[in-house]
Write an enzyme that holds these catalytic residues in place. Sequence first.
Site, short mmCIF file in Angstrom:
data_model
loop_
_atom_site.label_atom_id
_atom_site.label_comp_id
_atom_site.label_asym_id
_atom_site.label_seq_id
_atom_site.Cartn_x
_atom_site.Cartn_y
_atom_site.Cartn_z
N ASP A 173 -40.70 -81.49 81.93
CA ASP A 173 -42.02 -81.15 81.40
C ASP A 173 -41.69 -80.01 80.46
O ASP A 173 -42.19 -79.48 79.29
CB ASP A 173 -43.40 -80.76 81.97
CG ASP A 173 -42.52 -79.62 82.93
OD1 ASP A 173 -41.41 -78.84 83.07
OD2 ASP A 173 -43.15 -79.77 84.15
N ASP B 8 -21.69 -77.48 82.84
CA ASP B 8 -22.42 -77.31 81.67
C ASP B 8 -23.66 -75.64 81.48
O ASP B 8 -23.78 -75.11 80.66
CB ASP B 8 -23.12 -78.11 82.09
CG ASP B 8 -24.58 -78.64 82.37
OD1 ASP B 8 -23.58 -78.75 83.67
OD2 ASP B 8 -25.70 -77.79 82.75
#
Length: 492
Positions: A125, A252
């Site tokens: 979301d 990352d």
Amino acid sequence: MKKLEQLNWNNRFAQLPSDFHSRVKATPLSSPYLISACTALAEELGLDPAELHTPGFAQWCMGHFELEGTQPVSALYSGHQFGHYNPQLGDGRALLLGEMMGPNGQHWELQLKGAGPTPYSRGADGRAVLRSSIREYLCSEAMHGLGIPTTRALALVGSDEEVYREQIETGATVMRVSPSFVRFGNFEIFYYRDQHAQLKQLADYVIDHDFTDLKDNAQPYHALLKTVVERTAALVAQWQLVGFAHGVLNSDNMSVLGLTLDYGPFGFLDQYNPGFICNHSDHHGRYAFDQQPSIGLWNCSCFAQALLPLLHEDGETAAAQARELLELYEPMLVKTFASGMRAKLGLVKEESVDQQLSSELLELMEKNKADYTNTFRQLSDITLNGDRGKARDSFVDREAFDVWTDKYRKRLSLESRDDAARKQAMDAVNPKYVLRNYLAQTAIEKAQQKDFSMVNDLLAVLQSPFDEHPEFAAWAAEPPSWADEISVSCSS
């Protein structure tokens, strides 16, 4: 000081081709309200602190409108997660809104975290909940207060709109601030896709904007790798010195600027336990506290691999050059840690016994389950010829601590500073306050009841963690027994 719309906004990263990012509009939560804002950072940005308390500021921090020149984008990247390569990640819940220049000429990027889905959300979301947002907001500024390179946090904004994680919670956003949010993973994705033109373009962009001193270097990409390796090593050493465990050191989550990036399941040591695992999701302890130095090097190796096509056209030559530059990691880490540990012990001169002295102290702390932060803070009470200090009370085996103290005093006798000057210097590098997990959890539980006072009080204390703050002295005490039950994971 300027109003929000008067700041000179642009977005240089957004001016890169679409290979590097996606243009995204926020999907804001309803009825935003300001929970907390960092006045000190606002002033660094040249933003009038009065702006922080206007309705428009909270709406902007929730993504309800864009400022002229900002051009929000989400960056594309990949990375190694728990040692395994993930071919496409990206900003799944972050929007790089834009960039502005502060009064001192420093460029700052502002990134909104939790503003809804992006093309890289992978079905999620794109939201952030109040719980995780409080942790990131406070720890960003806590690390800055400790003098450790980090991304910053300008504001924390909440909404009563519901977001589901393990349970239903209320949503929030954090306005993150950094000179750059470029990660190791931004380079990795183009290496693994064999997109060497884009790889070079990104490296040139980083050098042009963040490492301008490397522009005229005869081998700019070698110099870039060297700088990133050394900055990363220094950063990890600083984490170890304050007892900070990041929790999820995927490649990352590593900044090319050597900044602490992405605050999720972090934790500061309470009892000194080198094998401390702060991330409930880290089932094998890959990112345990004592593994961070080696993982930092492992991630630098991932970055070096991504740069191979830029180092030399011959693969074997490029690999040899990369290995040579990676060898700079350990000396920088050891040097930074040793220098920092001498400062924590109040030592100015460098003597051959220093490393053994600090190692023996850490071994004693581990055996006696001594509190990491408090032990170092209380060492400054030890005097050359008298008081053994409050730190002794933290040790079950006080006889062993007394033996160590005698060695420490012998070493102190080689110094020229008196007890008072040494105490002042030690208290300036050994914090009295860190963001212990139980403090963050208590602030979260209050905030979930719409009491944001502890969030703001913690912010003020953690911005100056070396000061006494007598009204908040209880926050420097060892954690209560229930703190052991706190569990944080990647969703935190």
